[in-house]
Structure formats: structure tokens, C-alpha cells
Scaffold this active site. Structure first.
Site, PDB file in Angstrom:
ATOM      1  N   ASN A   9       0.864  -1.179   0.000  1.00 22.30           N
ATOM      2  CA  ASN A   9       0.000   0.000   0.000  1.00 22.30           C
ATOM      3  C   ASN A   9       0.901   1.231   0.000  1.00 22.30           C
ATOM      4  OD1 ASN A   9      -1.910   1.990   0.374  1.00 22.30           O
ATOM      5  ND2 ASN A   9      -2.381   1.439   2.489  1.00 22.30           N
ATOM      6  N   LYS A  11       0.102   4.280  -0.325  1.00 19.65           N
ATOM      7  CA  LYS A  11      -0.500   5.489   0.250  1.00 19.65           C
ATOM      8  C   LYS A  11      -0.224   6.679  -0.682  1.00 19.65           C
ATOM      9  CE  LYS A  11      -0.261   3.289   4.718  1.00 19.65           C
ATOM     10  NZ  LYS A  11      -0.109   3.401   6.178  1.00 19.65           N
ATOM     11  N   HIS A  95      -9.568   1.036   5.057  1.00 22.25           N
ATOM     12  CA  HIS A  95      -8.306   1.254   5.779  1.00 22.25           C
ATOM     13  C   HIS A  95      -8.538   2.229   6.930  1.00 22.25           C
ATOM     14  CE1 HIS A  95      -4.158   2.407   6.626  1.00 22.25           C
ATOM     15  NE2 HIS A  95      -3.780   1.321   5.984  1.00 22.25           N
ATOM     16  N   GLU A 167      -5.189  -5.074  10.562  1.00 17.75           N
ATOM     17  CA  GLU A 167      -4.174  -4.053  10.817  1.00 17.75           C
ATOM     18  C   GLU A 167      -4.494  -3.324  12.116  1.00 17.75           C
ATOM     19  OE1 GLU A 167      -1.900  -2.361   7.172  1.00 17.75           O
ATOM     20  OE2 GLU A 167      -3.883  -1.494   7.206  1.00 17.75           O
ATOM     21  N   GLY A 173       2.548   2.245  10.769  1.00 16.72           N
ATOM     22  CA  GLY A 173       3.498   3.336  10.596  1.00 16.72           C
ATOM     23  C   GLY A 173       4.201   3.780  11.863  1.00 16.72           C
ATOM     24  N   SER A 213       3.489  -2.289  10.339  1.00 21.26           N
ATOM     25  CA  SER A 213       4.949  -2.295  10.483  1.00 21.26           C
ATOM     26  C   SER A 213       5.572  -3.636  10.094  1.00 21.26           C
ATOM     27  CB  SER A 213       5.352  -1.888  11.909  1.00 21.26           C
ATOM     28  OG  SER A 213       4.907  -0.559  12.191  1.00 21.26           O
ATOM     29  N   GLY A 234       2.955  -1.196   4.214  1.00 22.54           N
ATOM     30  CA  GLY A 234       3.049   0.211   3.851  1.00 22.54           C
ATOM     31  C   GLY A 234       4.452   0.602   3.434  1.00 22.54           C
TER      32      GLY A 234
END
Length: 253
Positions: A9, A11, A95, A167, A173, A213, A234
Site C-alpha cells: 500500500n 498510500k 483502511h 491491521e 506506521g 509495520s 506500507g
């Protein structure tokens, strides 16, 4: 044995040139699609070019969200029809960043999930608890509610095709990740919810990813868990070398 799915992803990152170069760098090196589903979920503006760049390879392209309507007065939105027309395969729905920053509700997510199936897109449906919910012992209840509401109205056959991404919000993150054992426990709970709602066959077939993460140095610990069928990644998916390490880890040993 469920085929694993590793999805990056991106983003809101990269320019078009950077995105195309990434796909050119990785497309010939991802594992065969009959072994691992390798997916890049990119910003809307890049999707057309990336689908073209990845055409005929084992790399699939996904979107990061969409509207639930096929068309209409929804300024700034992108419809499932538009995504399908471009040749997009997957779409991330629900998300936590969409829920928190753009006020998406469980009901909105469900409308999008139904629309994805109507238009032949495979949804990657996100669920996860906040730190406060986790500390209050509400993880299983929160995740079960999100999953039940997201899947409402689907048939068991549709559920078999769906992907759920667990998630935990506190791990996205932040550099913190759930332990593999914890993540496995929650993913197992998700599978039991699916079994209760749609039957054991659907529960056995649906693929459940972990996200939060995930990096090349910890992904194998998560994939070694019985209930975890992949990862939604991510930051570690932004560099070609890192992405290739992630998808390579998706091969069954």
C-alpha cells in the site's frame, strides 16, 4: 493450502515516473502468480500506466479506495466501474486512515465491498483496533463487528474470494508491530467469525493478511503462523528491493 497474498500500500507516495520505474524494476522478478499473489496498490493517478506496465506479468495492480456508486455527482471520487475499466484487480477498502481521516463508517465500507464484487474487483477489507480498545480488552469484539458489518449481504462464494487485512491501528506506521502469536490469534478469531456467518468452507478459503509495520526482517515470522495468509505492507513496499524480499517471503517453504 491457501495461496498467500502480499500487497504493498503505497498510500500518497511517488511521482508517476517513480511509480512506473518501480514496476519496471520488479515485474520480472516477483514469484509466479500460482505461488504468491503480488500486488501494488497505488494512487489513482498512476493506475492506468501501472496496469499497462505490469500487463502480462505476475504483478497485479490495486487501488487504495473507491466510491460505492458507479457514477454520479460525487466530486473527486473514483468509481468501481472506472477501476475495472483500467484493468485494476484489487482495491483496499476500509483502511483505518480512511475511517479516521475521511469519516468512513462500517456501513460505507460495506457498500464499497458489495460494489467491488458487483464490478469484478477483489476487495482487501481492513479491520483493526485502536490502542485504547486493545488495552480495554476489546480487540476481538471490535474486529468481529467490523468484519461482520463489512461482509453483510455477501454470498459464501463471494466471501471465499475476499481478502481481509487485520491491521491494528496502533501498529500502522509506528514501528511497533503485534507479536506473530497475537496477530495469529486475532486472525483466527476473524476466521471463526466468517465460519459462523458464512460456513466453514468460506472460512477455510478466505485469505487473511496481517498489516502493521511489516518489514522484510519480520514478515516470515508472521507468515509462519497458521491463520495468516499474507501481509498488507506500507512503508516497506516503497522500494523495489524491499518489496521483492516481501513477496519472495510469501512462497510456501
Amino acid at each position: 493450502m491457501r495461496k498467500r497474498i502480499i500487497a504493498g500500500n503505497w498510500k500518497m507516495h511517488k511521482t508517476l515516473a517513480e511509480a512506473v520505474q518501480f514496476v519496471e524494476n520488479v515485474k520480472g522478478h516477483v514469484p509466479p502468480a500460482d505461488e504468491v499473489d503480488s500486488v501494488v496498490c497505488a494512487p489513482f493517478l498512476f493506475l492506468d500506466r501501472l496496469v499497462q506496465a505490469a500487463d502480462g506479468t505476475d504483478l497485479k495492480i490495486g487501488a487504495q479506495t473507491m466510491h460505492f456508486a458507479d457514477q454520479g455527482a460525487y466530486t473527486g471520487e473514483v468509481s468501481p466501474v472506472m477501476l475495472k475499466d483500467l484493468g485494476v484487480t484489487y482495491v483496499i477498502l476500509g483502511h483505518s486512515e480512511r475511517r479516521q481521516m475521511f469519516a468512513e463508517t462500517d456501513e460505507t465500507v460495506n457498500k464499497k465491498v458489495l460494489a467491488a464484487f458487483t464490478r469484478g474487483l477483489i476487495p482487501i477489507i481492513c479491520c483493526g483496533e485502536s490502542l485504547e480498545e486493545r488495552e480495554a480488552g476489546q480487540t476481538n469484539a471490535v474486529v468481529a463487528s467490523q468484519v461482520e458489518k463489512a461482509l453483510a449481504g455477501l454470498t459464501p462464494e463471494q466471501v471465499k474470494q475476499a481478502v481481509i487485512a487485520y491491521e491494528p491501528i496502533w501498529a500502522i506506521g509506528t514501528g511497533k508491530s503485534s507479536t506473530p502469536e497475537d496477530a495469529n490469534s486475532v486472525c483466527g478469531h476473524i476466521r471463526s467469525v466468517v465460519s459462523r456467518l458464512f460456513g466453514p468452507e468460506a472460512a477455510e478459503a478466505i485469505r487473511i493478511q496481517y498489516g502493521g509495520s511489516v518489514k522484510p526482517d519480520n514478515i516470515r515470522d508472521f507468515l509462519a503462523q497458521e491463520q495468516i495468509d499474507g501481509a498488507l505492507v506500507g512503508g516497506a513496499s516503497l522500494e523495489p528491493a524491499s518489496f521483492l524480499q516481501l513477496v519472495e517471503a510469501g512462497r510456501h517453504e
